[in-house]
Structure formats: structure tokens, C-alpha cells
Design a protein around this motif. Structure first.
Motif, PDB file in Angstrom:
ATOM      1  N   LEU A   1     -15.978 -31.128 -15.585  1.00 48.32           N
ATOM      2  CA  LEU A   1     -16.403 -31.376 -13.823  1.00 48.32           C
ATOM      3  C   LEU A   1     -16.034 -29.211 -13.205  1.00 48.32           C
ATOM      4  O   LEU A   1     -16.187 -28.385 -12.529  1.00 48.32           O
ATOM      5  N   ALA A   2     -14.037 -29.287 -14.019  1.00 56.23           N
ATOM      6  CA  ALA A   2     -14.048 -27.852 -14.138  1.00 56.23           C
ATOM      7  C   ALA A   2     -14.887 -26.835 -14.568  1.00 56.23           C
ATOM      8  O   ALA A   2     -14.896 -26.099 -14.388  1.00 56.23           O
ATOM      9  N   ALA A   3     -15.318 -26.890 -15.783  1.00 58.66           N
ATOM     10  CA  ALA A   3     -16.180 -26.351 -15.986  1.00 58.66           C
ATOM     11  C   ALA A   3     -17.422 -25.917 -16.015  1.00 58.66           C
ATOM     12  O   ALA A   3     -18.326 -25.016 -15.985  1.00 58.66           O
ATOM     13  N   LYS A   4     -18.353 -27.032 -14.885  1.00 55.26           N
ATOM     14  CA  LYS A   4     -19.627 -27.160 -14.496  1.00 55.26           C
ATOM     15  C   LYS A   4     -18.901 -26.509 -12.770  1.00 55.26           C
ATOM     16  O   LYS A   4     -19.287 -26.305 -11.668  1.00 55.26           O
ATOM     17  N   GLY A   5     -17.078 -25.800 -12.175  1.00 55.90           N
ATOM     18  CA  GLY A   5     -16.928 -25.734 -11.525  1.00 55.90           C
ATOM     19  C   GLY A   5     -16.784 -26.204 -10.150  1.00 55.90           C
ATOM     20  O   GLY A   5     -16.259 -25.859  -8.281  1.00 55.90           O
ATOM     21  N   TYR A   6     -16.838 -27.925 -10.429  1.00 54.22           N
ATOM     22  CA  TYR A   6     -16.855 -28.759  -9.373  1.00 54.22           C
ATOM     23  C   TYR A   6     -15.012 -28.957  -9.142  1.00 54.22           C
ATOM     24  O   TYR A   6     -14.561 -30.043  -8.513  1.00 54.22           O
ATOM     25  N   ARG A   7     -14.497 -28.253  -9.910  1.00 55.54           N
ATOM     26  CA  ARG A   7     -12.485 -29.005 -10.344  1.00 55.54           C
ATOM     27  C   ARG A   7     -11.863 -27.920 -10.757  1.00 55.54           C
ATOM     28  O   ARG A   7     -12.002 -26.441 -11.146  1.00 55.54           O
ATOM     29  N   SER A   8     -10.534 -27.699  -9.250  1.00 57.39           N
ATOM     30  CA  SER A   8     -10.057 -26.366  -9.557  1.00 57.39           C
ATOM     31  C   SER A   8      -9.531 -26.350 -10.985  1.00 57.39           C
ATOM     32  O   SER A   8      -8.922 -27.116 -11.612  1.00 57.39           O
ATOM     33  N   GLN A   9      -8.805 -25.307 -11.869  1.00 56.34           N
ATOM     34  CA  GLN A   9      -7.390 -25.081 -12.555  1.00 56.34           C
ATOM     35  C   GLN A   9      -6.411 -26.286 -12.490  1.00 56.34           C
ATOM     36  O   GLN A   9      -5.978 -26.887 -12.656  1.00 56.34           O
ATOM     37  N   THR A  10      -6.545 -26.197 -11.159  1.00 55.88           N
ATOM     38  CA  THR A  10      -4.677 -27.032 -10.229  1.00 55.88           C
ATOM     39  C   THR A  10      -5.061 -28.545 -11.089  1.00 55.88           C
ATOM     40  O   THR A  10      -4.106 -28.862 -11.127  1.00 55.88           O
ATOM     41  N   GLN A  11      -5.993 -28.541 -10.158  1.00 51.09           N
ATOM     42  CA  GLN A  11      -6.119 -30.487 -10.560  1.00 51.09           C
ATOM     43  C   GLN A  11      -6.646 -30.839 -12.274  1.00 51.09           C
ATOM     44  O   GLN A  11      -6.160 -31.452 -12.964  1.00 51.09           O
ATOM     45  N   VAL A  12      -6.881 -29.787 -12.886  1.00 50.35           N
ATOM     46  CA  VAL A  12      -7.257 -30.060 -14.044  1.00 50.35           C
ATOM     47  C   VAL A  12      -6.007 -30.401 -14.500  1.00 50.35           C
ATOM     48  O   VAL A  12      -5.634 -31.200 -15.778  1.00 50.35           O
ATOM     49  N   LEU A  13      -4.695 -29.231 -14.545  1.00 45.90           N
ATOM     50  CA  LEU A  13      -3.450 -28.958 -14.554  1.00 45.90           C
ATOM     51  C   LEU A  13      -2.325 -30.511 -14.429  1.00 45.90           C
ATOM     52  O   LEU A  13      -1.858 -30.826 -14.683  1.00 45.90           O
ATOM     53  N   GLN A  14      -3.025 -30.801 -13.030  1.00 38.49           N
ATOM     54  CA  GLN A  14      -2.246 -32.437 -12.332  1.00 38.49           C
ATOM     55  C   GLN A  14      -2.462 -33.551 -13.281  1.00 38.49           C
ATOM     56  O   GLN A  14      -1.812 -33.986 -13.491  1.00 38.49           O
ATOM     57  N   GLU A  15      -4.219 -33.779 -13.907  1.00 33.61           N
ATOM     58  CA  GLU A  15      -4.439 -34.221 -14.393  1.00 33.61           C
ATOM     59  C   GLU A  15      -4.125 -34.696 -16.192  1.00 33.61           C
ATOM     60  O   GLU A  15      -3.292 -35.747 -16.490  1.00 33.61           O
ATOM     61  N   LYS A  16      -3.753 -33.052 -16.506  1.00 37.64           N
ATOM     62  CA  LYS A  16      -3.088 -33.398 -17.936  1.00 37.64           C
ATOM     63  C   LYS A  16      -1.163 -33.832 -17.812  1.00 37.64           C
ATOM     64  O   LYS A  16      -0.673 -34.827 -19.243  1.00 37.64           O
ATOM     65  N   ALA A  17      -0.407 -33.984 -16.943  1.00 40.32           N
ATOM     66  CA  ALA A  17       0.400 -34.202 -16.580  1.00 40.32           C
ATOM     67  C   ALA A  17       1.033 -35.651 -16.331  1.00 40.32           C
ATOM     68  O   ALA A  17       1.254 -35.906 -17.289  1.00 40.32           O
TER      69      ALA A  17
END
Length: 355
Positions: free
Chosen positions: A133-149
């Protein structure tokens, strides 16, 4: 009649006087003979037999009494709580590193691990979706980092559950003997309570106490041998010499590490220990040459360069079939082998080589 009696009396006196003179002359002659014999005997110089003993460099040793000890002795304890379900290791048997000594009931630990693995798979899917979703612009980088955590936390939970499940197996920390089991099937163990005791017998320690007069002669790595009360003989090297004396005995602890293949020798056996103390001058003399002087000191008598008897206290370094290696003599010595018990220090003697 009176005249005849006077003659008889005078003749008796003369006879007694003559007899006295004869006896006196005999006694005087005998005394002179004994005095001459004594003078002749006193003037005879005794003869002793000697051997020439050269000074040789020979290994010196310190001999003490000691005992064997296990190189390591560890009480193996439980890291988690649980009821003992199995005791696979036989008490007194040799075990290898990692071998299970006691096994606890798994209880809910398996279910906890399964739950953690399921949560990890869920977090992996969520992390993958967030990246797409982040690659398509539907998720922010902060949300991606949260999922990684969240994914990392789920992975850590799996690891924690795996460790908790593994802790039901109480394992041997090193190769040795499972000397004593302290938990049986059905025993409840809390964290820190013992399963049993492990000891390491190869290498085996041989320990003793060295007098303060001998401690300075020893060094780390010096060779040592020990004859055990069981009849076994072990060889090894000095691995430790204490720097601080025991305040009660004024002795220093010494430890020897010796190979003990097959754990043949046990811990706690008495031992006669011979510690290498370097090289030094020594003489090899026959056992029969040892005598005691007036002060009770053990030593040997020798003949000095001027032909007189001397005495030297000696210390026995080693006993061999060929004789005793001793220290205390200096340089080449003419040691008396025959006659040493009948002569004294300072006495002039004649010397003959021993046959």
C-alpha cells in the motif's frame, strides 16, 4: 731347739720376700706388655673403602601428600517451574554436553509457542500489505515502520516461547559424570532448584599443600606425578600455586591437572605427589652409605683431600634400583661404603677403593 726354730722363722721370711719379688716382677712385665699392645693398637690408622661419586645435574622434586579432586563440580538447576516428567540420565553415568538430565512437563508451553507463531504469521502478512500500500501511496512511511516494529515484536515472542519450551530440558553443561540426582519423576521444581550434580573428572585435579620452605621452588607448567592409594599413577602439570598461605598451617595450595582417560580415577583419593622443582646438583650413592650423626641427622661420611673423615647431611631426592639420588654433597666426593659406622668426623683414615 730354740736355735732351730729361729732358723726356720728366718727362712720363712726370706722365702716370702723372694716370692713377693717374683710375683711383682711378673705383674710389672704383664702391664708393660699390655701398655705396649695398647700403644701399638692406638697407632694403627683404620682403613675404609670408598667410591668416587661425581656431582651431576639431576631433576629436583618436592614430595607432598595430597588428594584427587574433580576439575569442576556444578549443581545443575532448573531455569523454569514444572513437574519432573523424565530422568533420562543414569546416576553415576558419563554424560556428554547437552545431554538431558531431567525433563519437566511441557504443560501449556507448546500451546504458547503455537500461539506466538500464529501471531508472527499474521504480522508478516500485515507488514507485507503495508509495504504494498505504501508503494501505491496509500500508507505513510510511519505506518510501514509501525508494522515492522509489530513484526519484530511477534518474532521476539516466538523466540521467547521457544526458549521457555526448551527450558523443560535440563541439560548437562559439560562432559562429565552425573554424580548425584536430586529430583525424581513427579518432583516439582521451582526456578533454581537442583536436578542433580555434575562433576568433571578428565582432566582430574590433584591438590595438596606445600610447605612455605618449598613453595618458591615450584612454577606453573612444571611436571608432576601422583601415585594414588588405588595403585594408579597419573602424570600432569602444575596449573596453580597459591600466593597466599593458609593462616593456620602456613602452607600453600598447589593444583596439578592430569589426564584421566575413561574417568578411571575417582575424586577424593589420597595421593603421594611428586612435584618437579627444576634441575640441580646431586649425587647418586648406595643406600647402605646413609648413616646418622650424633645429632640424628641423616647423611653420608666421606674422606676429604687430607685423608680425614667428614660428614654431610643429605636430602633424598629419588630412590632408584641403582641407588639414591641425594643433595647436600658438594663437588666430587669420596663416599665411604665400608667402615663408615666405625669412624668419626675428623679421624685420619687410610683409603681403599671399594671392590
Amino acid at each position: 731347739m730354740k736355735l732351730k726354730s729361729s732358723w726356720l722363722f728366718a727362712a720363712g721370711i726370706v722365702g716370702a720376700l723372694v716370692l713377693y719379688l717374683i710375683v711383682r716382677s711378673l705383674i710389672t712385665a704383664a702391664g708393660d706388655g699390655e701398655a705396649k699392645a695398647a700403644t701399638t693398637t692406638a697407632s694403627v690408622t683404620p682403613t675404609v673403602q670408598v667410591i668416587d661419586v661425581p656431582e651431576t645435574l639431576h631433576p629436583h622434586a618436592v614430595v607432598i601428600r595430597g588428594r584427587t579432586e574433580a576439575a569442576r563440580s556444578v549443581v545443575v538447576r532448573s531455569e523454569t517451574a514444572g513437574v519432573v516428567a523424565a530422568v533420562p540420565a543414569t546416576e553415576g553415568a558419563f554424560v556428554r554436553p547437552g545431554q538431558v538430565l531431567c525433563r519437566l512437563e511441557v504443560d501449556a508451553r507448546r500451546a504458547t509457542l503455537d500461539q506466538a507463531r500464529a501471531a508472527l504469521r499474521s504480522r508478516q502478512l500485515q507488514h507485507q500489505a503495508a509495504n504494498e500500500l505504501a508503494a501505491k501511496g496509500y500508507r505513510s512511511q510511519t505506518q510501514v515502520l509501525q508494522e515492522k516494529a509489530n513484526l519484530d515484536a511477534a518474532a521476539a515472542a516466538v523466540r521467547q516461547a521457544e526458549i521457555a519450551l526448551e527450558q523443560v530440558n535440563i541439560r548437562a553443561p559439560f562432559a562429565g559424570v552425573f554424580d548425584r540426582r536430586e529430583a525424581e519423576i513427579g518432583t516439582y521444581l521451582a526456578p533454581g532448584q537442583p536436578c542433580g550434580t555434575m562433576i568433571e573428572l578428565d582432566p582430574l585435579l590433584i591438590v595438596g599443600d606445600v610447605p612455605e620452605t618449598e613453595a618458591a621452588k615450584l612454577s606453573i607448567g612444571a611436571p608432576a606425578t601422583a601415585k594414588l592409594v588405588s595403585g594408579q599413577t597419573l602424570s600432569g602439570q602444575i596449573r596453580y600455586v597459591a600466593k597466599d598461605a593458609d593462616p593456620q598451617t602456613r602452607t600453600y595450595r598447589v593444583e596439578i591437572a592430569a589426564r584421566n582417560p575413561g574417568n578411571a580415577a575417582r575424586s577424593g583419593l589420597s595421593a603421594d605427589i611428586r612435584l618437579g622443582a627444576g634441575m640441580g646438583p646431586a649425587h647418586r650413592v648406595p643406600v647402605s652409605t646413609l648413616v646418622l650423626d650424633a645429632a640424628g641427622r641423616q647423611g653420608v661420611r666421606y674422606v676429604s683431600a687430607d685423608g680425614r673423615v667428614g660428614f654431610s647431611p643429605v636430602r633424598v631426592l629419588e630412590e632408584t634400583p641403582e641407588g639414591l639420588w641425594v643433595s647436600g654433597l658438594h663437588g666430587s666426593a669420596r663416599v665411604i661404603t665400608v667402615g663408615h659406622s666405625y669412624v668419626g668426623e675428623g679421624q685420619k683414615v687410610k683409603v681403599a677403593l671399594a671392590r
